[in-house]
Design an enzyme around this catalytic site. Structure first.
Site, PDB file in Angstrom:
ATOM      1  N   GLN A  31       0.846  -1.178   0.000  1.00  0.00           N
ATOM      2  CA  GLN A  31       0.000   0.000   0.000  1.00  0.00           C
ATOM      3  C   GLN A  31       0.882   1.228   0.000  1.00  0.00           C
ATOM      4  OE1 GLN A  31      -2.728   0.248   3.292  1.00  0.00           O
ATOM      5  NE2 GLN A  31      -3.859   1.893   2.307  1.00  0.00           N
ATOM      6  N   ASP A 189      11.483   6.745  -9.865  1.00  0.00           N
ATOM      7  CA  ASP A 189      11.447   6.288  -8.466  1.00  0.00           C
ATOM      8  C   ASP A 189      12.256   5.008  -8.322  1.00  0.00           C
ATOM      9  OD1 ASP A 189      10.778   6.176  -5.795  1.00  0.00           O
ATOM     10  OD2 ASP A 189       8.840   5.237  -6.128  1.00  0.00           O
TER      11      ASP A 189
END
Lengths: 325, 380
Positions: A31, A189
């Site tokens: 998450q 990222d």
């Protein structure tokens, strides 16, 4: 990222169509701030898949929310499709597309090194990609790092041999990032949690039936909970760093061939690596070395070295501007 | 006694604050509600039952703002002149209100930077003068650290992710290893600057603040027009948004009510709709990068400081986000959000207790002073 929880397990009614009718609960893998990652199957029960859901953000205006979700899902899917070379010829080696030796070998140069797109729905806010077997590079390095701490005892490997294996892994990281950049994409990222180490022979050509996914599922976790390594991993070699590196999570990726963007991409990886693996930090030079030399038909030598020089600048200013009043 | 005077003048507000840190060594009786700065304001009760240090006492917190006419901003020269004109009056009044004796004052704190050069300079001179006159040590304070420490002291947030948003700064900050580290920031202009300059184009009043008037107008707007949305990782960019919304403002002025809502094609676009559009867009960007930083460091608390932090819509959006993450949002009201002297006194006193002092020869000011340059040795 918070740890995977059992939040998903009771019902699937909160998931978008068609996943809300899944007879079995989907397994929540990770998450993040933007999205939830589930493990599921797609089209066939035998095809494991990663489902990324971008839930509605109630705090922003619904029109804006829809617009952003749509743009981001499409952007991510487009990058992945471009990288896996689905009918698109990709230029190579940075700006010098015509480099005869290396750069041109990269039509669909990342095929198999990024997850293939299986389906998406921007209204529902989801993207399904191929499931990548194996664990994250972060977990692999942690595992090896632990073996190093124990002096390699009981593994039959000296500390030096372990370091050699690590170097090999880091070179592969440099190669894969080089290939990515040569395809005209920056990841945005790069961290060791966004790199999977897929054991050889577990790649699933999209058409064929994937193999060996059931026993691998036990060790899968892209979540940031590396310390819960199951005891079964000790049954394998402590230092198994074999496999292909597969890049995942292209949520922040952009299409760019600028040296600046590429250098920032490397810088982000360097910083993330240093803070995640402080003990291995001095080995990071291997990543840059492999990148600069265009190993594995990545960035051809010249383009790679230009980026490394640019990286020096980026390091000096720490990515950030000097702050004005 | 641990009492400090703080002087702030990095932008168009001149602030003088006097603070008392009840000493740690004397184990006092439980603080009466009248001791603490926040007790007089029910809306911002601290959530920390066990705050690590005793609550601070605010003895005086005065501010005078230089307000420029609609359509203009504040120029460094005029702002500095404003500060020079008011600083003596404000210090006198603060001392009178605080009822402290000169010998009780421990140090004089002033804003060293970042900010506008000329106003910073005039306040630094005032601080040096007081220090020489009263024979008190000087403490140069980073403006951003002042905001963060004051926000923590007022709200009682222990270790929050901080969103610092003002006319000059836009940063997402988290504490780690004695530094306030900048996780994300505006790559060009600050969010408050974007709002202020938009207000100028529409000739919205600068009194009490352009951002406040935009907020009031936005409450009656309901059409969301399309603006650029520039988030890069944890960084944001506002200059493109400003350019676009300025174009819209000009279009609105030229249209004379003939520019209709593209969705319904009936109601005309108004000033309020532009304010609404701008707020919804830039605040969504800010909440997004804050959420990303919270996910990154695993924090559930978020603290909003800086002038734009007064905006209730921003606080509301941040509140929904924090709630979804199982956390909460902390914000202060205009007394502490907007630049003030008390935060400089507070952060300066914290540093001074750790032995920090600024020698007269070093008592300069600087327009560039990054938040992460300060060693935060008063925190663990």
């Amino acid at each position: 990222m918070t740890e995977p929880t059992s939040l998903s397990l009771s019902a699937c009614s909160h998931l978008p169509i068609p996943f809300n009718t899944s007879p079995e609960p989907l397994e929540l893998i990770a998450q993040g701030a933007e999205s939830l990652l589930y493990k599921t199957t797609f089209l066939f029960p035998s095809q494991p898949a990663a489902l990324k859901i971008r839930p509605v953000k109630k705090w922003r205006h619904p029109t804006l929310d829809k617009r952003l979700t749509r743009a981001r899902i499409l952007a991510e899917a487009r990058v992945l499709v471009k990288l896996s070379g689905e009918g698109i010829a990709v230029g190579g080696g940075g700006r010098k597309v015509k480099d005869p030796k290396k750069g041109n070998g990269v039509v669909g140069g990342m095929r198999g090194l990024v997850p293939a797109v299986l389906g998406l729905d921007w209204e529902g806010g989801w993207l399904v990609t191929e499931w990548i077997e194996g664990g994250t590079v972060k977990e692999a390095i942690y595992r090896v790092s632990r073996a190093r701490t124990m002096g390699g005892s009981g593994v039959g490997l000296s500390g030096d041999a372990v370091v050699e294996e690590l170097r090999g892994l880091l070179r592969k990281m440099g190669e894969v990032v080089g290939k990515l950049h040569a395809c005209g994409v920056v990841h945005g990222d790069l961290t060791t949690s966004n790199m999977m180490l897929r054991p050889f022979g577990t790649a699933s050509p999209q058409s064929s039936k994937p193999e060996g996914h059931d026993e691998a599922s036990a060790q899968l976790s892209t979540g940031p909970a590396p310390d819960v390594d199951q005891p079964k991993s000790t049954s394998r070699s402590q230092t198994s760093l074999e496999g292909d590196i597969v890049l995942i999570d292209f949520g922040l990726a952009t299409q760019s061939v600028s040296d600046e963007d590429r250098a920032v991409d490397l810088y982000v990886l360097e910083r993330a690596f240093g803070s995640t693996h402080p003990r291995e930090e001095e080995l990071f030079a291997c990543v840059l070395d492999a990148y600069a030399h265009g190993e594995g038909s990545g960035m051809n030598g010249k383009a790679g070295k230009t980026v490394i020089r640019k990286l020096e600048d980026v390091r000096m200013r720490g990515r950030k501007k000097s702050m004005l009043g | 006694m641990p009492i400090a005077v703080g002087l702030e003048g990095s932008a168009n507000k001149l602030g003088v604050g006097i603070i008392l840190h009840p000493s740690h060594d004397t184990p006092t009786d439980p603080p009466s509600p009248h001791d603490s700065a926040h007790s007089d304001d029910g809306a911002f009760h601290p959530h920390s039952k066990q705050h690590s240090s005793p609550p601070v006492q605010i003895l005086a917190n005065l501010r005078h703002t230089f307000v420029s006419p609609p359509g203009t901003g504040f120029l460094p020269k005029d702002t500095a002149a404003h500060h020079r004109r008011w600083v003596v009056r404000l210090v006198r009044q603060a001392m009178k209100q605080a009822k402290v004796r000169l010998e009780d004052i421990e140090c004089i704190c002033y804003t060293k930077g970042p900010g506008m050069g000329a106003p910073l300079g005039s306040v630094a001179i005032a601080a040096r003068t007081l220090s020489q006159l009263w024979d008190k040590p000087l403490v140069g304070v980073n403006h951003c650290v002042g905001h963060i420490e004051m926000g923590r002291a007022i709200t009682g947030a222990e270790n929050p992710v901080v969103l610092y948003v003002s006319g000059g700064n836009t940063q997402v900050i988290a504490y780690s290893a004695q530094r306030y580290r900048i996780f994300g920031e505006a790559l060009d202009i600050a969010v408050g600057n974007c709002l202020d300059r938009f207000a100028r184009v529409l000739h919205i009043s600068n009194d009490p603040a352009p951002g406040y008037n935009i907020e009031q107008l936005a409450k009656t707007g309901n059409v969301l027009l399309e603006l650029p949305y520039a988030v890069k990782g944890m960084d944001v960019s506002f200059s493109g948004i400003l350019a676009r919304v300025e174009e819209m403002a000009k279009k609105l002025e030229a249209s004379n009510g003939s520019w209709l809502d593209p969705e319904t094609n009936t109601s005309p676009i108004t000033k309020s709709d532009l304010c609404f559009t701008l707020q919804e867009t830039v605040f969504a960007m800010l909440v997004e990068i804050t959420e990303r930083a919270m996910a990154h460091v695993g924090a559930a608390q978020v603290l909003i400081v800086g002038g734009v932090g007064c905006n209730e819509r921003l606080q509301q959006m941040m509140g929904i986000m924090a709630e979804e993450r199982g956390g909460s949002v902390y914000a202060t009201d205009e007394r502490f959000c907007i630049d003030n002297g008390i935060m400089i006194a507070h952060a300066g006193l914290l540093a001074h207790k750790m032995g920090f002092e600024t020698q007269l020869k070093d008592s300069t000011f600087t327009q560039r002073f990054r938040t992460d340059e300060v060693l935060v040795n008063w925190r663990d």
